[in-house]
Write an enzyme that holds these catalytic residues in place. Structure first.
Site, PDB file in Angstrom:
ATOM      1  N   CYS A  11      31.771 -56.703 -18.677  1.00 31.75           N
ATOM      2  CA  CYS A  11      32.408 -55.560 -18.010  1.00 31.75           C
ATOM      3  C   CYS A  11      32.663 -55.834 -16.536  1.00 31.75           C
ATOM      4  O   CYS A  11      33.364 -55.062 -15.874  1.00 31.75           O
ATOM      5  CB  CYS A  11      31.536 -54.318 -18.153  1.00 31.75           C
ATOM      6  SG  CYS A  11      31.088 -53.969 -19.850  1.00 31.75           S
ATOM      7  N   HIS A  58      31.890 -49.252 -12.441  1.00 26.11           N
ATOM      8  CA  HIS A  58      32.132 -49.490 -13.862  1.00 26.11           C
ATOM      9  C   HIS A  58      31.689 -48.241 -14.633  1.00 26.11           C
ATOM     10  O   HIS A  58      30.614 -47.689 -14.382  1.00 26.11           O
ATOM     11  CB  HIS A  58      31.355 -50.724 -14.319  1.00 26.11           C
ATOM     12  CG  HIS A  58      31.331 -50.885 -15.799  1.00 26.11           C
ATOM     13  ND1 HIS A  58      32.459 -50.727 -16.574  1.00 26.11           N
ATOM     14  CD2 HIS A  58      30.312 -51.148 -16.669  1.00 26.11           C
ATOM     15  CE1 HIS A  58      32.133 -50.892 -17.842  1.00 26.11           C
ATOM     16  NE2 HIS A  58      30.840 -51.140 -17.929  1.00 26.11           N
ATOM     17  N   ASN A  65      33.366 -46.233 -22.349  1.00 28.02           N
ATOM     18  CA  ASN A  65      33.218 -47.491 -21.618  1.00 28.02           C
ATOM     19  C   ASN A  65      34.312 -48.452 -22.091  1.00 28.02           C
ATOM     20  O   ASN A  65      34.272 -48.929 -23.221  1.00 28.02           O
ATOM     21  CB  ASN A  65      31.817 -48.053 -21.896  1.00 28.02           C
ATOM     22  CG  ASN A  65      31.567 -49.380 -21.202  1.00 28.02           C
ATOM     23  OD1 ASN A  65      32.486 -50.019 -20.710  1.00 28.02           O
ATOM     24  ND2 ASN A  65      30.311 -49.794 -21.179  1.00 28.02           N
TER      25      ASN A  65
HETATM   26  O1  UT7 Z   1      29.064 -51.998 -19.907  1.00 28.43           O
HETATM   27  C1  UT7 Z   1      27.801 -52.395 -20.280  1.00 28.43           C
HETATM   28  C2  UT7 Z   1      27.561 -51.853 -21.640  1.00 28.43           C
HETATM   29  N1  UT7 Z   1      26.308 -51.308 -21.929  1.00 28.43           N
HETATM   30  C3  UT7 Z   1      25.710 -50.291 -21.269  1.00 28.43           C
HETATM   31  O2  UT7 Z   1      26.144 -49.817 -20.269  1.00 28.43           O
HETATM   32  C4  UT7 Z   1      24.473 -49.748 -21.915  1.00 28.43           C
HETATM   33  C5  UT7 Z   1      23.443 -49.283 -20.934  1.00 28.43           C
HETATM   34  N2  UT7 Z   1      22.475 -48.424 -21.630  1.00 28.43           N
HETATM   35  C6  UT7 Z   1      22.709 -47.129 -21.857  1.00 28.43           C
HETATM   36  O3  UT7 Z   1      23.716 -46.584 -21.425  1.00 28.43           O
HETATM   37  C7  UT7 Z   1      21.654 -46.342 -22.585  1.00 28.43           C
HETATM   38  O4  UT7 Z   1      20.517 -47.160 -22.765  1.00 28.43           O
HETATM   39  C8  UT7 Z   1      22.142 -45.804 -23.956  1.00 28.43           C
HETATM   40  C9  UT7 Z   1      23.164 -44.696 -23.741  1.00 28.43           C
HETATM   41  C10 UT7 Z   1      22.758 -46.928 -24.773  1.00 28.43           C
HETATM   42  C11 UT7 Z   1      20.974 -45.238 -24.739  1.00 28.43           C
HETATM   43  O5  UT7 Z   1      20.327 -44.245 -23.974  1.00 28.43           O
HETATM   44  P1  UT7 Z   1      18.727 -44.249 -23.875  1.00 28.43           P
HETATM   45  O6  UT7 Z   1      18.340 -43.073 -23.121  1.00 28.43           O
HETATM   46  O7  UT7 Z   1      18.332 -45.589 -23.321  1.00 28.43           O
HETATM   47  O8  UT7 Z   1      18.325 -44.077 -25.369  1.00 28.43           O
HETATM   48  P2  UT7 Z   1      17.413 -45.032 -26.267  1.00 28.43           P
HETATM   49  O9  UT7 Z   1      18.128 -46.302 -26.571  1.00 28.43           O
HETATM   50  O10 UT7 Z   1      16.052 -45.106 -25.654  1.00 28.43           O
HETATM   51  O11 UT7 Z   1      17.307 -44.182 -27.562  1.00 28.43           O
HETATM   52  C12 UT7 Z   1      16.606 -42.946 -27.585  1.00 28.43           C
HETATM   53  C13 UT7 Z   1      16.637 -42.416 -29.015  1.00 28.43           C
HETATM   54  C14 UT7 Z   1      16.200 -43.452 -30.043  1.00 28.43           C
HETATM   55  O12 UT7 Z   1      15.483 -42.786 -31.035  1.00 28.43           O
HETATM   56  P3  UT7 Z   1      13.883 -42.863 -31.076  1.00 28.43           P
HETATM   57  O13 UT7 Z   1      13.578 -44.320 -31.220  1.00 28.43           O
HETATM   58  O14 UT7 Z   1      13.434 -42.291 -29.778  1.00 28.43           O
HETATM   59  O15 UT7 Z   1      13.550 -42.046 -32.272  1.00 28.43           O
HETATM   60  C15 UT7 Z   1      17.490 -43.956 -30.608  1.00 28.43           C
HETATM   61  O16 UT7 Z   1      17.370 -44.434 -31.925  1.00 28.43           O
HETATM   62  O17 UT7 Z   1      18.001 -42.068 -29.341  1.00 28.43           O
HETATM   63  C16 UT7 Z   1      18.347 -42.715 -30.567  1.00 28.43           C
HETATM   64  N3  UT7 Z   1      19.775 -42.987 -30.548  1.00 28.43           N
HETATM   65  C17 UT7 Z   1      20.675 -42.074 -30.912  1.00 28.43           C
HETATM   66  N4  UT7 Z   1      20.557 -40.815 -31.347  1.00 28.43           N
HETATM   67  C18 UT7 Z   1      21.718 -40.138 -31.608  1.00 28.43           C
HETATM   68  C19 UT7 Z   1      20.413 -44.129 -30.178  1.00 28.43           C
HETATM   69  N5  UT7 Z   1      21.734 -43.965 -30.284  1.00 28.43           N
HETATM   70  C20 UT7 Z   1      21.935 -42.700 -30.747  1.00 28.43           C
HETATM   71  C21 UT7 Z   1      23.075 -41.949 -31.049  1.00 28.43           C
HETATM   72  N6  UT7 Z   1      22.914 -40.680 -31.459  1.00 28.43           N
HETATM   73  N7  UT7 Z   1      24.329 -42.445 -30.911  1.00 28.43           N
END
Ligand code: UT7
Length: 335
Positions: free
Chosen positions: A117, A257, A287
């Site tokens: 990105c 970004h 994104n």
């Molecule tokens: O351009 C570079 C590209 N990448 C990025 O910018 C990614 C950077 N990271 C992020 O933006 C965040 O880490 C995310 C938006 C991807 C995730 O947010 P988070 O607050 O870090 O959530 P998490 O990964 O800790 O997940 C929390 C919970 C999990 O469930 P459990 O394990 O707590 O039961 C996930 O399984 O949310 C769950 N989860 C979802 N639930 C509903 C993950 N994706 C989803 C979803 N819908 N789409």
């Protein structure tokens, strides 16, 4: 080559977003997710999806034509085309060559640049060097992505975040004191496995097993990328402002970004900027990786949000892991 450096800046901007809108509500029917989760964890409400037959270079071409028109130059005046993308048309050749052909930019060299990105600020930085030395006069830098074709639509960790689109700029000479004031490129290769497409290259050639395991799609450790992003967006921005000999109070606009509202808000806070000085469009486009900054820049120019004399900080992070940014003083001729 001249014995003094020439001031490089942006002469024109353009963007292209596919018409098809995919909302969070529609995604609720595709994977185990909710509109509320996507909005609160990332800020995305909807994203654009390219038609099946439309490739990354097709999106790039549309944004490029607008940027050339906006700059008031013809394709034959281009010396170089840099296409930054992590969703290439093909492994070979460079999509930039397809853009070159379609534009009729017969004098231009052309290559693709992959820095996740962060690609667009990498491309803009490279273009700046060729203009500064006088080696080239006009360079097209494009960020174009067709991420809908490289995400796994069964993986809720990734598919809800990304979108398709393209943005382009024409880089050339501007008045002294305007244009690019500072640039910075960084990488932390130790984190490469946090965001990658495992199969389809020489490390893991595509075969029936990689297809079955869906290894030709984006794999991401969101938490690690988030941690990295929060750290480097702040560090890079502060260092860039210093390198440009500016104070934080001199920043008129931050174009970060567009990955996650929480990351953007953290960076703005550390720079002491209110959100009205930050360009945010990820709610509408998700994104779009290397396209996110040039799309946001083009929109800010088109809506009159940028005026001559504004100091603009563009800062990004992404796969690699990479980060970097560019500080620009917007001039009369730009856009
Ligand atoms: O351009 C570079 C590209 N990448 C990025 O910018 C990614 C950077 N990271 C992020 O933006 C965040 O880490 C995310 C938006 C991807 C995730 O947010 P988070 O607050 O870090 O959530 P998490 O990964 O800790 O997940 C929390 C919970 C999990 O469930 P459990 O394990 O707590 O039961 C996930 O399984 O949310 C769950 N989860 C979802 N639930 C509903 C993950 N994706 C989803 C979803 N819908 N789409």
């Amino acid at each position: 080559m001249p014995n003094h450096l020439i001031q490089a800046g942006i002469l024109g901007v353009g963007s292209y977003l596919p018409e098809r809108i995919l909302t969070n509500k529609e995604l609720e029917k595709m994977v185990d997710t909710t509109d509320e989760w996507i909005k609160s964890r990332s800020g995305v409400k909807e994203r654009r999806i390219a038609e099946p037959e439309m490739s990354t270079s097709d999106l790039a071409l549309r944004a490029s034509r607008k940027a050339l028109e906006n700059a008031g130059i013809g394709p034959e005046e281009l010396d170089l085309i840099i296409l930054t993308t992590c969703s290439k048309d093909m492994i070979i050749p460079a999509g930039a060559c397809l853009v070159q052909q379609e534009l009729g930019a017969t004098r231009a060299g052309a290559f693709d640049l992959e820095a996740g990105c962060t690609g667009f600020v990498y491309g803009l930085t490279i273009a700046t060097q060729f203009i500064a030395t006088g080696a080239m006069k006009h360079i097209l830098v494009i960020g174009s992505e067709n991420l809908s074709k490289v995400v796994n639509w069964e993986d809720r960790n990734t598919c809800v975040l990304f979108g398709d689109g393209a943005g382009a700029v024409v880089v050339g000479q501007v008045h002294a004191g305007e244009g690019v004031l500072a640039t910075k490129l960084s990488a932390e290769g130790s984190g490469w496995q946090h965001l990658y497409i495992p199969a389809g290259g020489s490390k893991m050639p595509a075969d029936p097993l990689t297809l079955e395991k869906k290894l030709h799609y984006v794999h991401m450790n969101g938490k690690e990328v988030f941690r990295y992003a929060v750290r480097v967006m702040e560090e890079e921005s502060l260092n860039l402002v210093k390198a440009a000999n500016l104070e934080l109070s001199d920043i008129d606009l931050l174009i970060p970004h567009q990955a996650n509202n929480r990351i953007i808000e953290h960076a703005a806070k550390r720079l002491g900027l209110s959100m009205d000085k930050v360009v945010v469009n990820l709610d509408r486009y998700g994104n779009t990786s290397s396209a996110s900054i040039p799309i946001a820049l083009a929109e800010a120019v088109e809506t009159g949000r940028i005026k001559a004399g504004d100091n603009i900080v563009m800062v990004a992070f992404g796969a690699g892991l990479t980060s970097g940014g560019v500080v620009l003083k917007w001039g009369e001729r730009q856009g």
